[in-house]
Design an enzyme around this catalytic site. Sequence first.
Site, PDB file in Angstrom:
ATOM      1  N   CYS A   1       0.749  -1.207  -0.113  1.00 54.06           N
ATOM      2  CA  CYS A   1      -0.113  -0.044   0.138  1.00 54.06           C
ATOM      3  C   CYS A   1       1.034   1.179   0.135  1.00 54.06           C
ATOM      4  O   CYS A   1       2.221   1.232   0.415  1.00 54.06           O
ATOM      5  CB  CYS A   1      -1.008  -0.011   1.266  1.00 54.06           C
ATOM      6  SG  CYS A   1      -1.836  -1.443   1.168  1.00 54.06           S
TER       7      CYS A   1
ATOM      8  N   GLU B   1       1.064   3.647   2.055  1.00 55.68           N
ATOM      9  CA  GLU B   1       1.640   3.802   3.409  1.00 55.68           C
ATOM     10  C   GLU B   1       2.791   3.263   3.593  1.00 55.68           C
ATOM     11  O   GLU B   1       3.883   3.608   4.244  1.00 55.68           O
ATOM     12  CB  GLU B   1       0.713   3.553   4.450  1.00 55.68           C
ATOM     13  CG  GLU B   1      -0.693   4.441   4.496  1.00 55.68           C
ATOM     14  CD  GLU B   1      -1.776   3.861   3.755  1.00 55.68           C
ATOM     15  OE1 GLU B   1      -2.929   4.111   3.941  1.00 55.68           O
ATOM     16  OE2 GLU B   1      -1.676   2.887   2.934  1.00 55.68           O
TER      17      GLU B   1
ATOM     18  N   ARG C   1     -11.138  10.372  -5.010  1.00 52.26           N
ATOM     19  CA  ARG C   1     -11.954   9.414  -4.266  1.00 52.26           C
ATOM     20  C   ARG C   1     -11.668   9.899  -2.590  1.00 52.26           C
ATOM     21  O   ARG C   1     -12.374   9.805  -1.807  1.00 52.26           O
ATOM     22  CB  ARG C   1     -11.551   8.140  -4.150  1.00 52.26           C
ATOM     23  CG  ARG C   1     -12.105   7.315  -5.237  1.00 52.26           C
ATOM     24  CD  ARG C   1     -11.418   5.881  -5.158  1.00 52.26           C
ATOM     25  NE  ARG C   1     -10.117   5.709  -5.583  1.00 52.26           N
ATOM     26  CZ  ARG C   1      -9.558   4.771  -4.893  1.00 52.26           C
ATOM     27  NH1 ARG C   1     -10.109   3.747  -4.121  1.00 52.26           N
ATOM     28  NH2 ARG C   1      -8.128   4.542  -5.224  1.00 52.26           N
TER      29      ARG C   1
ATOM     30  N   CYS D   1      -5.492   0.462   5.853  1.00 49.09           N
ATOM     31  CA  CYS D   1      -6.071  -1.062   5.839  1.00 49.09           C
ATOM     32  C   CYS D   1      -5.538  -1.803   7.228  1.00 49.09           C
ATOM     33  O   CYS D   1      -4.483  -1.000   7.752  1.00 49.09           O
ATOM     34  CB  CYS D   1      -5.590  -1.945   4.632  1.00 49.09           C
ATOM     35  SG  CYS D   1      -3.941  -2.483   4.308  1.00 49.09           S
TER      36      CYS D   1
ATOM     37  N   CYS E   1      -1.654  -2.338   7.211  1.00 53.84           N
ATOM     38  CA  CYS E   1      -0.934  -0.967   7.333  1.00 53.84           C
ATOM     39  C   CYS E   1      -1.110  -0.175   8.543  1.00 53.84           C
ATOM     40  O   CYS E   1       0.029   0.337   9.410  1.00 53.84           O
ATOM     41  CB  CYS E   1      -1.276   0.143   6.243  1.00 53.84           C
ATOM     42  SG  CYS E   1      -1.018  -0.200   4.502  1.00 53.84           S
TER      43      CYS E   1
ATOM     44  N   TYR F   1      -1.841  -5.876  18.873  1.00 53.10           N
ATOM     45  CA  TYR F   1      -0.507  -6.617  19.105  1.00 53.10           C
ATOM     46  C   TYR F   1       0.626  -5.686  18.861  1.00 53.10           C
ATOM     47  O   TYR F   1       0.777  -5.150  17.721  1.00 53.10           O
ATOM     48  CB  TYR F   1      -0.271  -7.671  18.179  1.00 53.10           C
ATOM     49  CG  TYR F   1       0.961  -8.531  18.496  1.00 53.10           C
ATOM     50  CD1 TYR F   1       1.213  -9.548  19.234  1.00 53.10           C
ATOM     51  CD2 TYR F   1       2.367  -8.208  17.482  1.00 53.10           C
ATOM     52  CE1 TYR F   1       2.239 -10.148  19.338  1.00 53.10           C
ATOM     53  CE2 TYR F   1       3.249  -8.656  17.707  1.00 53.10           C
ATOM     54  CZ  TYR F   1       3.460  -9.773  18.656  1.00 53.10           C
ATOM     55  OH  TYR F   1       4.628 -10.423  18.789  1.00 53.10           O
TER      56      TYR F   1
ATOM     57  N   TRP G   1       4.362  -5.133  18.293  1.00 58.22           N
ATOM     58  CA  TRP G   1       5.518  -6.000  18.158  1.00 58.22           C
ATOM     59  C   TRP G   1       6.769  -5.609  19.032  1.00 58.22           C
ATOM     60  O   TRP G   1       7.327  -6.511  19.646  1.00 58.22           O
ATOM     61  CB  TRP G   1       5.715  -5.942  16.631  1.00 58.22           C
ATOM     62  CG  TRP G   1       7.092  -6.847  16.229  1.00 58.22           C
ATOM     63  CD1 TRP G   1       7.056  -7.981  16.026  1.00 58.22           C
ATOM     64  CD2 TRP G   1       8.419  -6.082  15.802  1.00 58.22           C
ATOM     65  NE1 TRP G   1       8.311  -8.430  15.770  1.00 58.22           N
ATOM     66  CE2 TRP G   1       9.058  -7.426  15.792  1.00 58.22           C
ATOM     67  CE3 TRP G   1       9.130  -4.862  15.923  1.00 58.22           C
ATOM     68  CZ2 TRP G   1      10.591  -7.287  15.390  1.00 58.22           C
ATOM     69  CZ3 TRP G   1      10.389  -4.859  15.537  1.00 58.22           C
ATOM     70  CH2 TRP G   1      10.872  -6.025  15.152  1.00 58.22           C
TER      71      TRP G   1
END
Length: 146
Positions: free
Chosen positions: A57, A59, A85, A91, A94, A128, A130
Site C-alpha cells: 500500500c 503507506e 476519491r 487497511c 498498514c 499486538y 511487536w
Amino acid sequence: MTTAELDHVDRELIRAAAQVAATRCRGDNHTMAAAARGHDGRIVTAVNAYHFTGGPCAELVLIGAAATQGVYELDIIVAVGDRDRGVVPPCGRCRQVLLDYFPALKVIVGARDGLRTVSIADLLPDSYVWADRRLDAEVDAPPGTR
C-alpha cells in the site's frame, strides 16, 4: 500544536497526497497516494504498487521512501485515492505496520466533510505491539546464559 496548526497540517498533507494521486496514479498499478510529515517538518509522498499477489500500500511504500530521504520519524500521515476519491483510511496491515514503526503517529481519516486526526493506536485498539513482544535481551545474551 494548536487546533489551528493541526488543521493547517491536515490540509497541507491532504493537498500533497491529492496532488500525487492526481499526477502519479495511473491505471490499476498505482491507485493510492500517501503523504506524511516527518518530525523535522518535511513532507514525504508515495504511491502504492498494486500487484495481484498483494503489493504494498502507499503507506508502506512511504515508510521506505521516507527512510531513503533520511526521515525516520513520522508525525502524521494521510492516504488519498485516485480519481478524486478523497481520504481513505489505512487497511489493517498498514495500521499494524504503522503502529509498530511509529507508535505516536497521527492519521487523518474521515469523509470530506468530517475529516479528523486520530492516533494510530485508536485505529487499532487492543493491538499486538511487536516492540513489546521482542526478546532482544535473550537474543543478545551470550550463549549459555539464556
